[in-house]
Scaffold this motif. Structure first.
Motif, PDB file in Angstrom:
ATOM      1  N   UNK A  34      61.919  60.946  48.476  1.00  0.00           N
ATOM      2  CA  UNK A  34      61.111  61.845  47.652  1.00  0.00           C
ATOM      3  C   UNK A  34      60.463  62.995  48.414  1.00  0.00           C
ATOM      4  N   UNK A  35      60.635  63.068  49.716  1.00  0.00           N
ATOM      5  CA  UNK A  35      60.066  64.178  50.483  1.00  0.00           C
ATOM      6  C   UNK A  35      60.603  65.521  50.033  1.00  0.00           C
ATOM      7  N   UNK A  36      61.930  65.627  49.965  1.00  0.00           N
ATOM      8  CA  UNK A  36      62.533  66.897  49.532  1.00  0.00           C
ATOM      9  C   UNK A  36      62.212  67.214  48.073  1.00  0.00           C
ATOM     10  N   UNK A  37      62.146  66.183  47.239  1.00  0.00           N
ATOM     11  CA  UNK A  37      61.786  66.416  45.832  1.00  0.00           C
ATOM     12  C   UNK A  37      60.365  66.975  45.730  1.00  0.00           C
ATOM     13  N   UNK A  38      59.463  66.470  46.541  1.00  0.00           N
ATOM     14  CA  UNK A  38      58.099  66.989  46.557  1.00  0.00           C
ATOM     15  C   UNK A  38      58.038  68.427  47.021  1.00  0.00           C
ATOM     16  N   UNK A  39      58.816  68.753  48.046  1.00  0.00           N
ATOM     17  CA  UNK A  39      58.867  70.140  48.540  1.00  0.00           C
ATOM     18  C   UNK A  39      59.386  71.062  47.439  1.00  0.00           C
ATOM     19  N   UNK A  40      60.438  70.641  46.750  1.00  0.00           N
ATOM     20  CA  UNK A  40      60.973  71.459  45.640  1.00  0.00           C
ATOM     21  C   UNK A  40      59.934  71.658  44.537  1.00  0.00           C
ATOM     22  N   UNK A  41      59.249  70.574  44.166  1.00  0.00           N
ATOM     23  CA  UNK A  41      58.244  70.663  43.104  1.00  0.00           C
ATOM     24  C   UNK A  41      57.114  71.614  43.500  1.00  0.00           C
ATOM     25  N   UNK A  42      56.645  71.510  44.724  1.00  0.00           N
ATOM     26  CA  UNK A  42      55.574  72.393  45.190  1.00  0.00           C
ATOM     27  C   UNK A  42      56.048  73.839  45.270  1.00  0.00           C
ATOM     28  N   UNK A  70      53.084  59.970  53.766  1.00  0.00           N
ATOM     29  CA  UNK A  70      53.832  61.218  53.636  1.00  0.00           C
ATOM     30  C   UNK A  70      52.818  62.345  53.476  1.00  0.00           C
ATOM     31  N   UNK A  71      53.051  63.418  54.201  1.00  0.00           N
ATOM     32  CA  UNK A  71      52.175  64.586  54.164  1.00  0.00           C
ATOM     33  C   UNK A  71      52.995  65.779  53.725  1.00  0.00           C
ATOM     34  N   UNK A  72      52.508  66.491  52.721  1.00  0.00           N
ATOM     35  CA  UNK A  72      53.134  67.741  52.312  1.00  0.00           C
ATOM     36  C   UNK A  72      52.310  68.858  52.922  1.00  0.00           C
ATOM     37  N   UNK A  73      53.005  69.779  53.596  1.00  0.00           N
ATOM     38  CA  UNK A  73      52.326  70.819  54.364  1.00  0.00           C
ATOM     39  C   UNK A  73      52.856  72.196  53.963  1.00  0.00           C
ATOM     40  N   UNK A  74      51.997  73.189  54.132  1.00  0.00           N
ATOM     41  CA  UNK A  74      52.412  74.562  53.907  1.00  0.00           C
ATOM     42  C   UNK A  74      52.048  75.358  55.154  1.00  0.00           C
ATOM     43  N   UNK A  75      53.035  76.024  55.720  1.00  0.00           N
ATOM     44  CA  UNK A  75      52.846  76.708  57.002  1.00  0.00           C
ATOM     45  C   UNK A  75      52.480  78.185  56.878  1.00  0.00           C
ATOM     46  N   UNK A  76      52.230  78.671  55.659  1.00  0.00           N
ATOM     47  CA  UNK A  76      51.839  80.067  55.511  1.00  0.00           C
ATOM     48  C   UNK A  76      50.351  80.207  55.824  1.00  0.00           C
ATOM     49  N   UNK A 109      52.714  67.732  42.338  1.00  0.00           N
ATOM     50  CA  UNK A 109      53.085  66.608  43.196  1.00  0.00           C
ATOM     51  C   UNK A 109      52.821  65.250  42.549  1.00  0.00           C
ATOM     52  N   UNK A 110      51.964  65.183  41.545  1.00  0.00           N
ATOM     53  CA  UNK A 110      51.643  63.894  40.903  1.00  0.00           C
ATOM     54  C   UNK A 110      52.876  63.153  40.393  1.00  0.00           C
ATOM     55  N   UNK A 113      54.550  61.428  43.332  1.00  0.00           N
ATOM     56  CA  UNK A 113      53.819  60.247  43.782  1.00  0.00           C
ATOM     57  C   UNK A 113      54.025  59.081  42.814  1.00  0.00           C
ATOM     58  N   UNK A 114      54.081  59.376  41.515  1.00  0.00           N
ATOM     59  CA  UNK A 114      54.353  58.315  40.534  1.00  0.00           C
ATOM     60  C   UNK A 114      55.721  57.690  40.779  1.00  0.00           C
ATOM     61  N   UNK A 115      56.718  58.504  41.084  1.00  0.00           N
ATOM     62  CA  UNK A 115      58.058  57.984  41.363  1.00  0.00           C
ATOM     63  C   UNK A 115      58.071  57.131  42.624  1.00  0.00           C
ATOM     64  N   UNK A 116      57.336  57.556  43.641  1.00  0.00           N
ATOM     65  CA  UNK A 116      57.243  56.774  44.874  1.00  0.00           C
ATOM     66  C   UNK A 116      56.639  55.401  44.559  1.00  0.00           C
TER      67      UNK A 116
END
Length: 127
Positions: A34-42, A70-76, A109-110, A113-116
């Motif tokens: 689900x990491x890539x799915x979270x990145x796509x959703x964000x 799992x940590x979702x990060x934004x590098x901007x 992202x919710x 997380x529900x899918x996880x």
């Protein structure tokens, strides 16, 4: 004085089997899924001006001894400020004004997380 007596029959075979299964449970595999799915959703939910913030999402999985996060990060980052965060919560301007936030992170992202949680529960409880 009254006495309570407890007796039972059988063995702990099912308990041992369940504990053995849980000990082999690999949450990291689910988080990777689900990491890539979270990145796509964000990325899709990020309000777009230049598109840089939307393209700057990533994820990282950290863990040890069977405990993972799992940590979702934004590098901007601009002038030491994470742009994804000020889009989310708003910010003050140089001339004393205020730009209101546009909440998007939690609602994007919710569902991931529900899918996880659902996959982890299914993995632990499946026979």
């Amino acid at each position: 004085m009254s006495m309570i007596t407890v007796s039972g029959t059988g063995d702990f075979k099912k308990t041992y089997e369940s504990l053995k299964k849980v000990s082999r449970f690999d949450i990291r595999r689910i988080l990777e899924k689900y990491g890539e799915e979270g990145v796509r959703a964000l990325s899709q939910a990020t309000p777009v001006k230049s598109g840089l913030t939307a393209r700057s999402w990533s994820y990282e999985i950290q863990g040890q001894h069977g405990s993972y996060s799992i940590f979702f990060k934004n590098s901007n980052i601009n002038r030491n400020v994470n742009i994804a965060i000020i889009i989310e919560y708003g910010h003050g301007t140089r001339n004393g004004g205020y730009v209101h936030g546009r909440p998007y992170i939690n609602q994007a992202i919710a569902p991931v997380f529900d899918k996880i949680a659902n996959d982890a529960w299914r993995e632990v409880t499946s026979g």
